[in-house]
Scaffold this active site. Structure first.
Site, PDB file in Angstrom:
ATOM      1  N   HIS A  95      21.800 -19.763  65.142  1.00  0.00           N
ATOM      2  CA  HIS A  95      22.531 -20.215  63.958  1.00  0.00           C
ATOM      3  C   HIS A  95      21.855 -19.777  62.673  1.00  0.00           C
ATOM      4  CE1 HIS A  95      19.656 -23.449  62.966  1.00  0.00           C
ATOM      5  NE2 HIS A  95      19.547 -23.631  64.276  1.00  0.00           N
ATOM      6  N   CYS A 148      16.586 -24.206  69.087  1.00  0.00           N
ATOM      7  CA  CYS A 148      17.495 -23.127  68.708  1.00  0.00           C
ATOM      8  C   CYS A 148      16.739 -21.981  68.035  1.00  0.00           C
ATOM      9  CB  CYS A 148      18.555 -23.657  67.743  1.00  0.00           C
ATOM     10  SG  CYS A 148      19.537 -25.006  68.424  1.00  0.00           S
TER      11      CYS A 148
END
Length: 195
Positions: A151, A167
């Protein structure tokens, strides 16, 4: 030599290949990040024998590789999961979202309630959202959504750091560039950490 050592060594060697810097252009009125050249994406010679159009994250290099034909790749500098939160494995892109909303996972709420409880009901998409401008949602055939993401972020200082809850993150404009290239069902490999 183990496959892991070969791939890791080949990915490390790829960085030494002749590269052409790719400029980060802030689309959609994103703030302009004054990134040093070392943090800009580069198209590089990629010596690992991997198929084109895959994502490979090598956490010890803080690098994400988007493989291209003819043994080339785009190399992005990323932030990765903190120790104990990074999960190695093979995944696929099961969802893609622009300006995604975000809700902390149960694990995040349990680990740091003082930080995340205020967002327990979610946060709408936007520049200050932790998922940033775009997100690729990593799925596993058995588990479905793994809650792992690749992201965007508006915090360039987190690149090259072990900062996330598992992440991989790129600055927002670079994430938009990557997102535009990556279709659904793309294979994603999060390589093991050595530390």
């Amino acid at each position: 030599m183990k496959r892991r050592q070969f791939v890791g060594g080949a990915l490390g060697a790829a960085v030494l290949g002749a590269g052409t810097p790719a400029l980060a252009h802030p689309p959609e009125q994103l703030p302009a990040y004054d990134l040093p050249p070392a943090l800009l994406p580069r198209e590089i010679d990629f010596f690992a024998d991997l198929p084109p159009y895959e994502i490979h994250v090598v956490p010890d290099e803080f690098a994400l590789y988007w493989t291209l034909p003819n043994q080339r790749a785009m190399r992005y500098v990323v932030g990765v999961g903190r120790p104990g939160l990074y999960e190695a494995g093979e995944f696929y892109v099961g969802a893609r979202k622009e300006w995604p909303s975000w809700t902390p996972t149960p694990g995040m709420l349990e680990r740091e309630p003082e930080r995340y409880q205020q967002y327990a009901d979610g946060m709408p998409g936007g520049l200050n959202n932790p998922l940033g401008s775009r997100a690729l949602y990593l799925f596993d055939p058995e588990r479905g959504d793994t809650f792992l993401r690749i992201h965007g972020t508006n915090e360039p200082s987190t690149l090259g750091q072990r900062v996330s809850n598992g992440c991989a993150r790129l600055v927002n404009d670079q994430m938009i560039e990557l997102y535009d290239q990556v279709p659904m069902d793309t294979r994603v490999v999060l390589h093991p950490q050595d530390v």
